[in-house]
Structure formats: C-alpha cells, structure tokens
Design a protein around this motif. Structure first.
Motif, short mmCIF file in Angstrom:
data_model
loop_
_atom_site.label_atom_id
_atom_site.label_comp_id
_atom_site.label_asym_id
_atom_site.label_seq_id
_atom_site.Cartn_x
_atom_site.Cartn_y
_atom_site.Cartn_z
N UNK A 195 -20.53 -14.44 -0.30
CA UNK A 195 -20.67 -15.40 0.79
C UNK A 195 -20.59 -14.70 2.15
N UNK A 196 -19.70 -13.70 2.23
CA UNK A 196 -19.54 -12.95 3.47
C UNK A 196 -20.62 -11.89 3.65
N UNK A 197 -21.22 -11.47 2.54
CA UNK A 197 -22.21 -10.40 2.61
C UNK A 197 -21.61 -9.04 2.91
N UNK A 198 -20.33 -8.88 2.55
CA UNK A 198 -19.63 -7.63 2.85
C UNK A 198 -18.76 -7.23 1.67
N UNK A 199 -19.01 -6.05 1.15
CA UNK A 199 -18.22 -5.50 0.05
C UNK A 199 -17.90 -4.05 0.39
N UNK A 200 -16.63 -3.69 0.37
CA UNK A 200 -16.24 -2.32 0.73
C UNK A 200 -15.05 -1.89 -0.12
N UNK A 201 -14.50 -0.72 0.22
CA UNK A 201 -13.39 -0.17 -0.55
C UNK A 201 -12.16 -1.07 -0.47
N UNK A 202 -11.95 -1.71 0.68
CA UNK A 202 -10.80 -2.60 0.81
C UNK A 202 -10.91 -3.77 -0.17
N UNK A 203 -12.13 -4.29 -0.34
CA UNK A 203 -12.34 -5.38 -1.30
C UNK A 203 -11.93 -4.93 -2.70
N UNK A 204 -12.34 -3.73 -3.09
CA UNK A 204 -12.00 -3.20 -4.42
C UNK A 204 -10.49 -3.07 -4.56
N UNK A 205 -9.81 -2.65 -3.48
CA UNK A 205 -8.35 -2.50 -3.55
C UNK A 205 -7.68 -3.86 -3.72
N UNK A 206 -8.24 -4.89 -3.09
CA UNK A 206 -7.65 -6.22 -3.20
C UNK A 206 -7.89 -6.85 -4.57
N UNK A 207 -9.04 -6.59 -5.16
CA UNK A 207 -9.38 -7.27 -6.42
C UNK A 207 -8.78 -6.57 -7.64
N UNK A 208 -8.48 -5.29 -7.52
CA UNK A 208 -8.02 -4.54 -8.69
C UNK A 208 -6.71 -5.05 -9.28
N UNK A 209 -5.69 -5.39 -8.48
CA UNK A 209 -4.44 -5.86 -9.11
C UNK A 209 -4.64 -7.11 -9.95
N UNK A 210 -5.49 -8.03 -9.47
CA UNK A 210 -5.73 -9.26 -10.23
C UNK A 210 -6.50 -8.97 -11.52
N UNK A 211 -7.47 -8.08 -11.41
CA UNK A 211 -8.24 -7.70 -12.60
C UNK A 211 -7.35 -6.97 -13.60
N UNK A 212 -6.50 -6.09 -13.09
CA UNK A 212 -5.60 -5.34 -13.97
C UNK A 212 -4.60 -6.26 -14.65
N UNK A 213 -4.10 -7.27 -13.93
CA UNK A 213 -3.18 -8.24 -14.53
C UNK A 213 -3.85 -9.00 -15.66
N UNK A 214 -5.07 -9.46 -15.41
CA UNK A 214 -5.81 -10.20 -16.45
C UNK A 214 -6.07 -9.30 -17.65
N UNK A 215 -6.47 -8.07 -17.41
CA UNK A 215 -6.77 -7.14 -18.51
C UNK A 215 -5.52 -6.87 -19.33
#
Length: 661
Positions: A195-215
């Motif tokens: 929606x924002x049209x912006x994906x960067x390293x900070x986004x990956x850092x924010x999403x990884x803990x949630x993905x790791x928790x689910x995994x």
C-alpha cells in the motif's frame, strides 16, 4: 446468561474490528495522526472482547452447561477436567473461536509493542489485520456460532470424539494455530508495504520477529501432532502424508523460505519482490489448511466433519484475501527496486538456492495434496496420491537444502569463496564420511542408501556449528579467547546453529526409524512369547479397568533381554460409553532414543489376543530435533536487535544483524 455475554462480546468485537479496519487506513491515506493512532486502542479492545467470548465458552464447558448446543455435541459431565477445557477447541466452532482469539492477540501485541514502527506503517498493518478479523468474526457469527442454545436442554452430552480425549489436544492445536495465524502478521506487513509502495531493510527487520515467532510455534505444533498421531492411532508411524498433515507442512516450508529471504533483504536489500510474495503465499497456505480441515472435501482423522456450505464460506475468505493481495502485488511489484546485486557463490546465492528448493518441495506437497481433489471435482475420477509419491519427490528435493545448509553461514555476503567455505567444513565432512562407513560396515539390512542418509544428517549436525567455530577461532586461538568470543556472539548466531543442527537430528531419527525398524504382528495366548529386535515379549494376560467415561481392556506384556526384565507394556482398547466407540491405546517403552511400541487388536474367540509390535531405533530424535529447531528459533528471537520496538541510536545506523536462518 454467560453464554449470551460471550455471544454479545463477539458482536461488539466485530463492530470494533470494522472501525479498526477503516479508521487507521483512512488516517494513513489522509495523513491524520489522530485517526492512525486509533488503531492501537481498537486492537487491544478487540482482543479483550474476543477473550471474554472465549472465556464464556470455556465456562460453559467446565460447568457442563448442556443448554449450549456446542457443549452438548462435544462434552460429557463425566469427562476429566483437562478434556473439558481442551474440548473447547476440539470442534469446529470452538477451534474457530481459538483461531480468532490468536489472530486478535497478534494485533494487540503489535499495538502494544510496535512502538518503534512508523505510525503510518503501523496503522496500515493493524487495519489489514482487522480486515482478516472482520472476515472470520462474520464467519463465526453467521455460520459457526458456538453459543447456540438448545431447548429443552438434555441431561447429558454426547461426549468428545475419543480420538481427541488426549493431552495432545491441549497442546497441539494451540501451538499449531499460533503458527498458522502468526503468519497473518507477515501478510499484514506485506500488504501494508505494498500500500505504501516502499519496502526496505527496516521493513525486513520489523517483520522477521513475527515470522520467526509463527515459525517457531508451527514447528512445535507439527512435531506435537506427529507424536500424538504416533502413539494415539496405533499404527506406529510418525508421518503418514495425510492431506491435513500436508496442510501444516506447506506453510512451514514456505515460512522457512520467508525467514531466509528476509535475511537477504535485511542485509543486502535484495529479493524484495520475492520476499513480499513469500509473505503473501505463506499466509495463503495457512488459510488453505483451514479450508481443507473444515470444508468437508477431505476424509481424514484430522478433519472436522462439517457441511460443505461452511467450506464455501472459507473458500470465499481465501479467495478475497489471496486474490486481493496478489492483485495489489501485481500492481505494486514493478515499482519496487530489487536492491543489491550479488554473485552466485555468496551467502545471498546460497540462501536463494535454499529458497528455490524449499518452494519446490512445497509445490510438490501442494500438487500431491490437491491434484486428487481437483481431478475428482472436474472429472469425477478418484485417485489416491500416497506416501510413495511424496517420498520420491520430497526427499530428493530437500537433499540439496541439507547439503548447502552448512555452507551458507561460511560464505561472505555479495561474493563468497566456495573453497574456503569447504575447508571450514573439513571436520564435518570427516564425521559424515566416517559415520557413513561405520553404518554401512556394521549394520545389516535396510535400504542401500540409508548409510548415506546418516552421513548427510551428521554433516548437517556438525556443519551447523562450523560458523561458530570460525567466529570463535576454536582450536586456532587460546581457549580463554575462544570462550570470550563465544560469549560475545549474538544469540541469533547460536540460534541459527541450533536450528540447523535440529534439522540434522530430525533427519537422523527419520533415517534410522525408517530403515532399521522391526515389526511383528502376532496372536498370543497368556504365557506365550514373541521375539523382536533381540527382545522377548511375554504375554501375561488380559485385565479390565474402568475409567471416568470409558471401560478398558488391557494386555500385559513383560519385556526381557538376555533373561532380564527391562520393561513392561500395557497396550489396550477403550470403549467410550457415550459414543459406543472403541479405540486402541498403544503402550511405549523408551530405551535411550529408541522405542518399543505395542498396540492391541480385538480379542479372538480362540483365546488369543492380536498384538502389533514395533521397534523403532532412534525414533525419539525425530521430535527431539524439532524441539532443538524451536529452541534455535527462540534464541534468535531473544536477540535484542530482532525485537520490534528495540531502541536504535539516531546518530548512526543500527549495527548489522547476524542472520537467524
């Protein structure tokens, strides 16, 4: 009255979810901080309301309130308390309510601990999460209301399915659902980024803990489900390639690829488009699993027997979210920059190879699971795709992943040195070759390639710690210095090593239990003896026992080795009175990492009792490896730099993270 309160709380939660889905999203578009800020309190309020509803349903089960239809159909006053509580989610309606509870819990956690997120991104994430809540709350209220009353209220319930009256029900579904639903956070972050049209390293850092928790939780949930089926069904197997088992394996494979892809994105801002796609597809596969379990299209011991109309509703939810997100992805992906370039021989290259084979393995399981259903739907022809297909496709695809796994941490980013990485794995190669030779030389029987499987497992286990050895200079520096370096390593480095080693441990258990297991099906009279794997099992006779809501027939077996009693086994059969359902109960003796397993058939007219006996060498390693993988994920999650909301110094960029692969 408490049941009505639970129902009304769900209605209020739906209203709050609608506000949460609209106001923060509108605020993000209008750049209105006040509207964006409403997302957090609404997310917390929604969680509180759903928690009240879940507590009301639990109260109905614990107090045996048979005026509630769901309790009548799935409980009994004589049922032990633990099964009354776990029975809350041992049915379609209750399990969906648990699903929604976990969903809104994740939203509340983002609201409470996502203080480091940009306000606009946080607002979009909470809005997308609320959209998912709206869909499932509507589904629960319209088609699967757990608080429906029945009048007149019966004096007794119909009891829970005997297969579910096991401690596994208290552990397996909650763990599995946290994994399934946890990937909704990766989905929400991905849609918000699009929606924002912006994906960067900070986004990956924010999403990884949630993905790791689910995994992490999905890993534990799959392992618990595997062990539950192993001892409960009486078949002596740890994985049956059941379609519903496959439904949990597919998001695990995709989620594993997502974790590794996010590492590349965080370090090198590469693979942006691919990482976003994986985030969308991983949650899509979780929704697919929900559809398969509840649609009525599968015949499985795991599936809920529900009417197809509910399956159509879930299919509609699946189509809206997957179709909508992929449409948004198609429009936005071309404008996303791919980021840094890298050589094929590099850490990025190894992780890309990991992704290719993991997604190929996921595709093989997907095709094998859904092709028979699609064929029957379009042609009416019924075919069966069983273990031979999956074993011949899944195993060879995963082999390159296991071989490359120890190499990746030893390769440099952007451009690596394959020879140097191989030199760092010299010890692991040596252990693998020695282990293969010893197994081939001393063990007889089993598949020809089984010793090679042992070698690959040993290579993965030992090679997992090669990077630790390299970074601590173990055997190349004084021990004190190596220990100092080891203490200074981030927990994510130790977590990655443990997780990779756990894969090797599980593989070793699978190879040993599959290649060198022994099985015997016998019919014995009291005093007779059967032999298995060098042990003598004497049948001592049958006895009767009574449980709170069942009657048991128990077969007593004394196990001897070299004339010495080493264990006793008591397999049996239970007759659950309310449902008049007969169920086999296995008995297991554990010797180190190996197990002796016995299950009982029905008694015969000639006085003999049928018994199925198994000896499974190193079978415990299958589940121990999964626990080690999860511990690795937990260690990585404990790394302060992977936590959402961890403060960062503004004066200089945040330090580079070590990958938690």
């Amino acid at each position: 009255m408490i049941a009505e309160a639970g129902h009304y709380a769900l209605v209020l939660a739906l209203a709050v979810a609608l506000l949460q889905a609209a106001l923060p999203l509108w605020g993000a578009r209008a750049r209105d901080a006040a509207l964006m800020g409403l997302g957090s309190p609404l997310a917390v309020a929604q969680f509180v309301l759903v928690a009240i509803s879940f507590a009301a349903l639990t109260h109905a089960y614990v107090t045996s309130d048979f005026s509630v239809l769901n309790v009548v159909e799935n409980s009994h006053s004589a049922k032990p308390l633990i099964y009354k509580i776990s029975g809350v989610w041992g049915n379609h309606e209750g399990s969906l309510l648990l699903w929604v509870l976990i969903l809104v819990l994740f939203g509340a956690l983002v609201a409470l601990f996502g203080r480091n997120l940009p306000l606009r991104l946080k607002a979009d994430v909470l809005a997308v999460q609320a959209m998912i809540s709206v869909a499932f709350l509507l589904f629960v209220l319209v088609t699967s209301n757990p608080f429906r009353r029945v009048w007149p209220a019966p004096l007794e319930g119909q009891d829970l399915n005997p297969l579910l009256q096991d401690p596994g029900l208290a552990i397996h579904p909650p763990l599995l659902y946290i994994g399934y639903v946890g990937f909704s956070m990766a989905f929400s972050f991905a849609v918000a980024a699009l929606l924002e049209g912006r994906v960067d390293a900070a986004w990956a850092r924010w999403v990884r803990p949630w993905t790791l928790t689910a995994w992490l939780f999905l890993t534990l949930g799959i392992a618990m489900g595997s062990y539950w089926a192993y001892y409960e069904l009486g078949w002596g197997g740890f994985w049956f390639w059941d379609p519903v088992e496959n439904a949990s394996l597919m998001p695990w494979l995709s989620g594993t690829a997502l974790l590794h892809s996010a590492v590349v994105m965080e370090k090198r801002e590469a693979l942006k488009v691919w990482t976003i796609l994986l985030a969308l597809l991983t949650f899509a596969l979780s929704l697919l699993g929900t559809f398969l379990v509840r649609s009525g299209v599968l015949t499985s011991v795991h599936a809920f027997a529900v009417d197809p109309a509910r399956g159509v509703a879930i299919l509609l939810i699946l189509s809206v979210f997957v179709g909508g997100s992929l449409t948004l992805y198609a429009f936005r992906a071309p404008v996303l920059k791919q980021g840094g370039l890298f050589a094929p021989v590099s850490r990025e290259g190894a992780l890309v190879m990991n992704n290719i084979f993991l997604t190929a393995a996921c595709a093989a399981v997907f095709i094998g699971t859904l092709y028979p259903l699609a064929l029957e739907a379009f042609t009416g022809e019924k075919i069966s795709v069983g273990p031979p297909f999956f074993n011949m496709t899944f195993g060879p695809i995963m082999l390159p992943v296991l071989m490359v796994m120890p190499f990746a941490p030893l390769l440099a980013w952007k451009r690596g040195d394959a020879l140097r990485a191989a030199q760092g794995l010299t010890f692991a190669f040596g252990v693998a070759i020695l282990g293969t030779a010893l197994v081939a030389g001393f063990l007889r029987g089993g598949p020809t390639l089984a010793p090679l499987g042992v070698g690959v497992a040993l290579f993965a286990m030992v090679g997992a710690f090669a990077e630790i050895q390299e970074r601590t200079k173990l055997f190349r520096a004084p021990l004190a210095e190596s220990l100092r370096r080891a203490r200074g390593l981030p927990s994510s480095a130790w977590g990655a090593a443990l997780a990779h080693a756990g894969v090797g441990v599980t593989l070793l258990g699978i190879v040993a239990a599959t290649a060198w297991s022994s099985e015997s099906i016998v019919a014995l009279k009291p005093g007779e003896t059967a032999k298995l794997a060098g042990m003598e099992l004497t049948f001592d006779g049958v006895s009767q026992r009574k449980g709170p809501n069942y009657r048991s027939t128990i077969a007593a077996l004394t196990v001897r080795e070299d004339g010495k009693v080493i264990a006793t086994l008591e397999p049996g059969r239970r007759l659950y009175l309310a449902r008049n359902m007969d169920l086999s109960e296995s008995s297991i003796a554990t010797f180190g990492f190996s197990q002796l397993y016995a299950s009982m058939a029905e008694e015969r007219d000639d006085g003999q009792t049928g018994l199925r006996l198994h000896y499974k060498p190193l079978v415990v390693l299958i589940w121990l490896g999964s626990v080690i993988m999860s511990l690795g994920g937990l260690l990585s999650l404990a790394d302060r730099r992977l936590r959402v909301g961890a403060p960062r110094k503004a004066a200089r960029p945040a330090p580079a993270l070590q990958p938690a692969e």
